[in-house]
Design a protein around this motif. Structure first.
Motif, mmCIF file in Angstrom:
data_model
loop_
_atom_site.group_PDB
_atom_site.id
_atom_site.type_symbol
_atom_site.label_atom_id
_atom_site.label_comp_id
_atom_site.label_asym_id
_atom_site.label_seq_id
_atom_site.Cartn_x
_atom_site.Cartn_y
_atom_site.Cartn_z
ATOM 1 N N UNK A 90 -40.512 24.406 29.891
ATOM 2 C CA UNK A 90 -40.728 24.900 28.592
ATOM 3 C C UNK A 90 -39.568 24.311 27.756
ATOM 4 N N UNK A 91 -39.884 24.563 26.459
ATOM 5 C CA UNK A 91 -38.657 24.018 25.819
ATOM 6 C C UNK A 91 -39.066 24.330 24.053
ATOM 7 N N UNK A 92 -37.914 24.066 23.153
ATOM 8 C CA UNK A 92 -38.179 24.162 21.873
ATOM 9 C C UNK A 92 -37.749 22.922 21.100
ATOM 10 N N UNK A 93 -38.506 22.264 20.225
ATOM 11 C CA UNK A 93 -38.041 21.259 19.207
ATOM 12 C C UNK A 93 -38.010 21.837 17.767
ATOM 13 N N UNK B 183 -44.644 15.803 22.415
ATOM 14 C CA UNK B 183 -43.794 15.522 23.595
ATOM 15 C C UNK B 183 -44.611 14.981 24.698
ATOM 16 N N UNK B 184 -43.940 14.165 25.525
ATOM 17 C CA UNK B 184 -44.625 13.409 26.622
ATOM 18 C C UNK B 184 -43.482 13.332 27.568
ATOM 19 N N UNK B 185 -44.133 13.582 28.791
ATOM 20 C CA UNK B 185 -43.320 13.490 30.097
ATOM 21 C C UNK B 185 -43.542 12.426 30.920
ATOM 22 N N UNK B 186 -42.539 11.469 30.922
ATOM 23 C CA UNK B 186 -42.648 9.855 31.400
ATOM 24 C C UNK B 186 -41.945 10.054 32.822
ATOM 25 N N UNK C 204 -46.836 8.012 31.370
ATOM 26 C CA UNK C 204 -46.822 9.400 30.795
ATOM 27 C C UNK C 204 -47.759 10.065 31.806
ATOM 28 N N UNK C 205 -46.908 11.278 32.411
ATOM 29 C CA UNK C 205 -47.719 11.940 33.461
ATOM 30 C C UNK C 205 -48.181 13.401 32.805
ATOM 31 N N UNK C 206 -47.840 13.565 31.455
ATOM 32 C CA UNK C 206 -48.313 15.024 30.846
ATOM 33 C C UNK C 206 -47.632 14.883 29.561
ATOM 34 N N UNK C 207 -48.581 15.574 28.690
ATOM 35 C CA UNK C 207 -48.115 15.588 27.284
ATOM 36 C C UNK C 207 -48.566 16.807 26.562
ATOM 37 N N UNK C 208 -47.821 17.240 25.704
ATOM 38 C CA UNK C 208 -48.304 18.352 24.851
ATOM 39 C C UNK C 208 -47.966 18.524 23.503
ATOM 40 N N UNK C 209 -48.138 19.406 22.843
ATOM 41 C CA UNK C 209 -47.654 19.434 21.186
ATOM 42 C C UNK C 209 -47.000 20.750 21.038
ATOM 43 N N UNK C 210 -45.936 20.675 20.254
ATOM 44 C CA UNK C 210 -45.258 21.911 19.792
ATOM 45 C C UNK C 210 -46.077 22.726 18.884
ATOM 46 N N UNK D 184 -42.116 25.619 17.220
ATOM 47 C CA UNK D 184 -41.627 24.534 17.845
ATOM 48 C C UNK D 184 -41.447 24.504 19.305
ATOM 49 N N UNK D 185 -41.886 25.697 19.865
ATOM 50 C CA UNK D 185 -42.212 25.807 21.227
ATOM 51 C C UNK D 185 -43.208 24.913 22.065
ATOM 52 N N UNK D 186 -42.910 24.538 23.100
ATOM 53 C CA UNK D 186 -43.928 23.656 23.901
ATOM 54 C C UNK D 186 -43.870 24.017 25.313
ATOM 55 N N UNK D 187 -44.887 23.645 26.126
ATOM 56 C CA UNK D 187 -44.860 23.855 27.609
ATOM 57 C C UNK D 187 -45.377 22.959 28.380
ATOM 58 N N UNK D 188 -44.964 22.221 29.137
ATOM 59 C CA UNK D 188 -45.415 21.133 30.294
ATOM 60 C C UNK D 188 -45.829 21.692 31.390
ATOM 61 N N UNK D 189 -46.775 21.020 32.158
ATOM 62 C CA UNK D 189 -47.186 21.618 33.624
ATOM 63 C C UNK D 189 -46.051 21.231 34.652
ATOM 64 N N UNK D 190 -46.236 21.655 35.974
ATOM 65 C CA UNK D 190 -45.339 21.412 37.004
ATOM 66 C C UNK D 190 -45.427 19.853 37.107
#
Length: 448
Positions: free
Chosen positions: A228-231, A259-262, A267-273, A277-283
């Motif tokens: 999880x995070x915030x931008x 936001x992309x997880x690399x 890229x293994x996962x991506x999401x939009x805030x 501004x909060x976002x959540x990416x999977x395990x």
């Protein structure tokens, strides 16, 4: 009394009385009336033409005979060749499109209730001078969508299908966990772990440029098995106000930030805030670097460079058509009014569609009018100067150059009167055949 008169009772016809001829007087009066016009014609037309022809055979100083050297320059000088090429484009496209639009308007306005009002609106640009029209379209084609109507419409249509980024100037601030990743993207300096809350602060976006749906940022909270995070915009007005790298109450989240997880460049996962501004990416994002792709920071689409080297000539032709399509429409409508309606009705009775009536009956009957309109516009565009001089900026005036403008530049800016005179004679030679065709056709119509 003669015997013939006595017998028949009638007088022979009397011989006509001879009258004094006044032909000489009439010629004298006609000459007196024509004299002022002939003097003006000679002073303003004949003498300048003759002087230009003579001057075109002399060098730039006017003292030495140059022969046909000035005419050779018409086909060797790069600027004149560009002008000649552009004149060909003008002659081919401007009269054709203006006449075609005039024909369409004339035919369609016959079938609408407010046809007269529409004709008035279309013809109205003819009342505007070329200078005024040039100034108008210089503003219409302004690069800034907030000023130029053309780009305002173009950008509006573009942004309907491809939304521009709201964060073109965003970038990492001091002590940021992000670093440049090339191509305008940013990436975290170290991998993230599941169950960890990540802060991705950015700066550089003016408060009034933030998205309308942006809400106050919310500090990230860790969640087991997820990243999880915030931008957000890590900036608060006022000196010494706010915590660097921490979410303050007045700071807004970057709504819509991608936001992309690399891992290993993939890229293994991506999401939009969200709006805050909060976002959540999977395990699957565990151990990955978080990247903010360049699409988040691309500059907003600013439309087309209408007055750039590649589009300046078509853009100016468009302004010319705006002015002269009404002229073509009025003349063609006058010709259309003289088309026998029984011929059109006979074609419809024979089963012809409206398109067939238009193509096989209306257009052939209007062919003389269409030819006159097209030729008149061709003569007009051969002398085009005002629009090109006013609309084309200095940076692209060479690309929009036409013969009349090049004549002006050679004669007054570059002090080459010999070449300027040769251009004027060349223009005259181009116009004469077109004028002869027009006059010949008009005489043929009068004989009918």
């Amino acid at each position: 009394m003669t015997s013939a008169t006595a017998a028949g009772g009638t007088k022979p016809p009397a011989a006509p009385k001879s009258r004094k001829s006044v032909t000489g007087t009439r010629r004298m009066v006609a000459a007196l009336f024509l004299l002022p016009a002939l003097v003006l014609l000679g002073a303003l037309v004949v003498y300048p033409i003759g002087y230009s022809v003579v001057r075109s055979f002399y060098d730039q100083s006017g003292d030495g005979f140059a022969g046909i050297d000035n005419y050779k320059a018409l086909f060797t000088d790069e600027g004149i060749r560009t002008a000649l090429k552009n004149n060909i484009i003008w002659v081919v496209f401007a009269p054709t499109i203006a006449t075609a639009l005039g024909l369409i308007f004339a035919v369609l306005t016959e079938r609408v209730r407010w046809g007269t009002a529409f004709k008035l609106v279309v013809f109205m640009p003819m009342a505007i001078s070329m200078l005024a029209a040039g100034i108008i379209f210089r503003l219409v084609y302004d690069q800034d969508p907030d000023k130029g109507v053309a780009n305002a419409v173009w950008v509006g249509v573009h942004d309907t299908f491809a939304q521009s980024s709201a964060f073109p100037k965003a970038h990492p601030g001091r002590q940021s966990p992000l670093k440049p990743a090339g191509g305008g993207a940013f990436i975290t300096k170290s991998p993230v772990s599941a169950g960890e809350a990540v802060s991705l602060p950015l700066v550089g976006v003016a408060p009034d440029q933030m998205p309308d749906d942006a809400k106050p940022a919310v500090a990230p909270k860790p969640e087991p098995g997820e990243v999880t995070g915030t931008t957000w915009q890590d900036f608060t007005r006022g000196r010494g106000v706010g915590e660097l790298g921490g979410v303050d109450p007045s700071e807004l989240g970057y709504a819509g930030m991608r936001i992309e997880a690399v891992k290993d460049g993939r890229v293994v996962a991506s999401t939009t805030a969200g709006d805050d501004g909060t976002f959540t990416l999977p395990a699957s994002a565990d151990g990955a670097l978080l990247r903010l792709p360049e699409s988040n920071f691309k500059e907003p689409y600013n439309g087309l460079d209408w007055l750039g080297p590649s589009l300046v000539t078509p853009s100016i032709i468009g302004s010319y058509i705006w002015m002269w399509a009404g002229f073509a429409m009025v003349l063609i409508a006058a010709g259309l009014a003289g088309v026998p309606r029984e011929l059109l009705e006979a074609a419809r009775v024979d089963g012809a569609s409206e398109w067939q009536v238009f193509r096989r009956v209306t257009v052939p009957l209007l062919a003389p009018v269409l030819a006159v309109v097209t030729v008149t516009l061709m003569i007009n565009v051969l002398k085009i100067f005002d629009l090109v001089f006013i609309i084309a900026p200095g940076s692209s005036q060479d690309d929009a150059n036409v013969l009349a403008l090049e004549l002006y530049r050679k004669g007054f800016s570059e002090d080459q009167p010999g070449i300027a005179s040769a251009i004027s004679v060349f223009l005259l030679l181009l116009v004469i055949p077109v004028m002869w065709f027009n006059v010949r056709r008009l005489r043929r119509e009068v004989r009918r």
